[in-house]
Design an enzyme around this catalytic site. Structure first.
Site, PDB file in Angstrom:
ATOM      1  N   GLU A   5       0.828  -1.218   0.000  1.00  0.00           N
ATOM      2  CA  GLU A   5       0.000   0.000   0.000  1.00  0.00           C
ATOM      3  C   GLU A   5       0.855   1.258   0.000  1.00  0.00           C
ATOM      4  O   GLU A   5       0.428   2.308  -0.457  1.00  0.00           O
ATOM      5  CB  GLU A   5      -0.929   0.021   1.219  1.00  0.00           C
ATOM      6  CG  GLU A   5      -2.304  -0.480   0.896  1.00  0.00           C
ATOM      7  CD  GLU A   5      -3.330  -0.294   2.005  1.00  0.00           C
ATOM      8  OE1 GLU A   5      -3.036   0.353   3.033  1.00  0.00           O
ATOM      9  OE2 GLU A   5      -4.437  -0.810   1.856  1.00  0.00           O
TER      10      GLU A   5
ATOM     11  N   HIS B 213       7.693 -26.992  -1.130  1.00  0.00           N
ATOM     12  CA  HIS B 213       7.025 -28.118  -1.792  1.00  0.00           C
ATOM     13  C   HIS B 213       5.875 -27.657  -2.683  1.00  0.00           C
ATOM     14  O   HIS B 213       5.071 -28.458  -3.131  1.00  0.00           O
ATOM     15  CB  HIS B 213       6.556 -29.127  -0.734  1.00  0.00           C
ATOM     16  CG  HIS B 213       7.713 -29.717   0.017  1.00  0.00           C
ATOM     17  ND1 HIS B 213       8.206 -30.976  -0.221  1.00  0.00           N
ATOM     18  CD2 HIS B 213       8.512 -29.179   0.972  1.00  0.00           C
ATOM     19  CE1 HIS B 213       9.249 -31.203   0.562  1.00  0.00           C
ATOM     20  NE2 HIS B 213       9.455 -30.125   1.306  1.00  0.00           N
TER      21      HIS B 213
ATOM     22  N   LYS C  43     -14.012   0.434  -3.832  1.00  0.00           N
ATOM     23  CA  LYS C  43     -15.089   0.834  -2.915  1.00  0.00           C
ATOM     24  C   LYS C  43     -16.188   1.564  -3.684  1.00  0.00           C
ATOM     25  O   LYS C  43     -17.369   1.286  -3.497  1.00  0.00           O
ATOM     26  CB  LYS C  43     -14.537   1.747  -1.817  1.00  0.00           C
ATOM     27  CG  LYS C  43     -13.614   1.048  -0.829  1.00  0.00           C
ATOM     28  CD  LYS C  43     -13.209   1.986   0.283  1.00  0.00           C
ATOM     29  CE  LYS C  43     -12.104   1.416   1.126  1.00  0.00           C
ATOM     30  NZ  LYS C  43     -11.520   2.380   2.042  1.00  0.00           N
TER      31      LYS C  43
HETATM   32  O1  PA5 Z   1      -3.298   1.338   5.993  1.00  0.00           O
HETATM   33  C1  PA5 Z   1      -4.425   1.801   5.872  1.00  0.00           C
HETATM   34  O2  PA5 Z   1      -4.661   3.015   6.044  1.00  0.00           O
HETATM   35  C2  PA5 Z   1      -5.613   0.914   5.549  1.00  0.00           C
HETATM   36  O3  PA5 Z   1      -5.215  -0.406   5.377  1.00  0.00           O
HETATM   37  C3  PA5 Z   1      -6.639   0.956   6.673  1.00  0.00           C
HETATM   38  O4  PA5 Z   1      -6.047   0.563   7.873  1.00  0.00           O
HETATM   39  C4  PA5 Z   1      -7.840   0.065   6.371  1.00  0.00           C
HETATM   40  O5  PA5 Z   1      -8.399   0.413   5.150  1.00  0.00           O
HETATM   41  C5  PA5 Z   1      -8.889   0.197   7.451  1.00  0.00           C
HETATM   42  O6  PA5 Z   1      -9.292   1.519   7.607  1.00  0.00           O
HETATM   43  P1  PA5 Z   1     -10.065   2.012   8.883  1.00  0.00           P
HETATM   44  O7  PA5 Z   1      -9.198   1.879  10.068  1.00  0.00           O
HETATM   45  O8  PA5 Z   1     -10.409   3.441   8.600  1.00  0.00           O
HETATM   46  O9  PA5 Z   1     -11.300   1.171   9.015  1.00  0.00           O
END
Ligand code: PA5
Length: 423
Positions: free
Chosen positions: A277, A298, A413
């Site tokens: 990310e 394996h 989303k």
């Molecule tokens: O690293 C990030 O920002 C994302 O992976 C969030 O943690 C994830 O989308 C969850 O978001 P939230 O804590 O707002 O529910």
């Protein structure tokens, strides 16, 4: 606490050639002048973390002592992966104290949720919902289901068994929690999900399952101190970041994070989110992937040894693991395994690692970076997490990328909301 070995990395150039670029990126990071600088709260957090919030966590856990045997954590992405990685690494997959930690809010899978609900009928439960935005759909869907379960099971007592980790003042979840009188824990504004393990996002579930969160914070502080120098000769996190950059330039576009213990599988998942990310933007970044050896030798071993040369491996070795097993002798030796009689399984695993390293890097020409963490403890976990935070931020700045946003995640989303009929 962490040693980096680049002797099998087959690098085309010395990491030292990046010193000037590293100095500039380090300055940007520490002077908070680079892209995403409003999300750098994690950088000094090991020193400046909210001590009152930590005490509130410990007090809450104390007040619930003896009243639960199962912690249900409801969250997704950065709001669960760090906690899960720590729980599995530090307590193993079948903890001897019988304390369960179950993760929900990370899937819409009905059979999984139905099975967890069924299972929880027999358990004494504490529910911790975690969402910084307070609006993440997977988490919100599961929370409504599990909140109703808690109220049906415990009535008024559910109020003290439901703990909410979210923004300090704003958001749907904060409003809901205040309205219903649930105890809340604050996620700082300037720390994004995947950099949040050291906030209540990670600390509350870890304290609930009995992990020493003060030792974990001490580990992060030691890493902060050890990794604050931009000199590549003394900073293994920056050496790792540069090695990744060099390998990317050499044409290796995928990084396989390799562990040798099944209880580290979630550490790999956490690492994948951190790097994927943070770095996968603007058509750049290495594909983060993972394997657990020798299990996956394996299945994936053949491809790594002789397949297309697109990946390099980053091996996480832990020098001291808590338990060991001695291989038993057998008088009949029908299985012809007595050559291992009396040997420790940790030694056998280590020999598998050494052999694989030689096979992959020498014969398979697959570059290998080896990261050795001294010990599998809360202190070691805290140290390791901060090491990867620092390495990831440096990797992104070397690519001229903002490490702290994730604009691409919004696309699915939008499409999903349209199909679900969300206004
Ligand atoms: O690293 C990030 O920002 C994302 O992976 C969030 O943690 C994830 O989308 C969850 O978001 P939230 O804590 O707002 O529910």
């Amino acid at each position: 606490m962490i040693k980096l070995d680049l002797s099998h990395a087959r690098l085309a150039q010395n990491v030292g050639t990046y010193q000037e670029a590293v100095n500039q990126a380090h300055k940007m990071l520490h002077e908070k002048s680079g892209a995403g600088n409003d999300f750098l709260g994690w950088l000094d957090w090991p020193l400046n973390y909210d001590k009152e919030e930590l005490e509130k966590i410990l007090k809450t856990v104390k007040n619930l002592e003896g009243q639960y045997d199962t912690v249900v954590v409801c969250g997704i992405g950065g709001s669960y992966l760090g906690a899960r990685a720590a729980v599995e690494m530090l307590k193993g997959l079948y903890p001897l104290d019988g304390m369960e930690c179950i993760f929900v809010g990370n899937t819409f899978s009905a059979p999984y949720i139905a099975q967890v609900l069924e299972h929880l009928n027999k358990r004494n439960v504490v529910l911790n919902v975690i969402s910084k935005s307070g609006t993440t759909t997977e988490t919100a869907v599961a929370f409504r289901i599990f909140e109703k379960f808690m109220i049906a099971k415990y009535g008024d007592e559910a109020q003290k068994r439901i703990l909410v980790t979210t923004d300090k003042v704003k958001g749907t979840l904060k409003t809901l929690a205040d309205d219903k009188g649930y105890t809340t824990f604050a996620i700082p504004d300037d720390i994004g999900g995947r950099y949040s393990v050291f906030t209540p996002v990670g600390l509350l579930p870890l304290a609930l399952v009995g992990i020493d969160i003060k030792a974990l914070m001490e580990g992060s502080k030691k890493a902060y101190e050890d990794l604050s120098n931009s000199d590549l000769k003394v900073n293994p996190a920056y050496q790792y970041a540069v090695a990744r950059r060099i390998l990317d330039d050499m044409g290796y576009k995928a990084e396989m994070f390799v562990t040798y213990h099944l209880q580290l599988t979630m550490v790999a998942e956490w690492w994948k989110q951190l790097f994927g990310e943070s770095e996968g933007k603007e058509g750049l970044g290495l594909l983060p992937t993972s394997a657990c050896f020798s299990t996956d030798l394996h299945s994936l071993g053949q491809f790594i040894q002789e397949g297309r040369k697109i990946l390099f491996e980053t091996v996480l070795d832990i020098a001291k693991m808590p338990d060991d097993v001695i291989f038993p002798d057998d008088d009949q030796n029908l299985d012809k395994m007595n050559y291992l009689s009396g040997k420790k399984l940790s030694w056998v695993n280590h020999m598998a690692m050494e052999g694989t390293l030689a096979a992959h890097s020498e014969e398979g020409r697959v570059p290998n970076i080896v990261i050795t963490l001294e010990e599998d403890t809360a202190f070691g976990f805290g140290y390791m997490i901060y090491f990867f935070f620092k390495a990831c931020a440096m990797s992104c700045y070397l690519l001229d990328i903002n490490p702290f946003n994730q604009p691409g995640v919004e696309v699915y989303k939008r499409k999903m909301f349209k199909l679900l009929g969300k206004e």
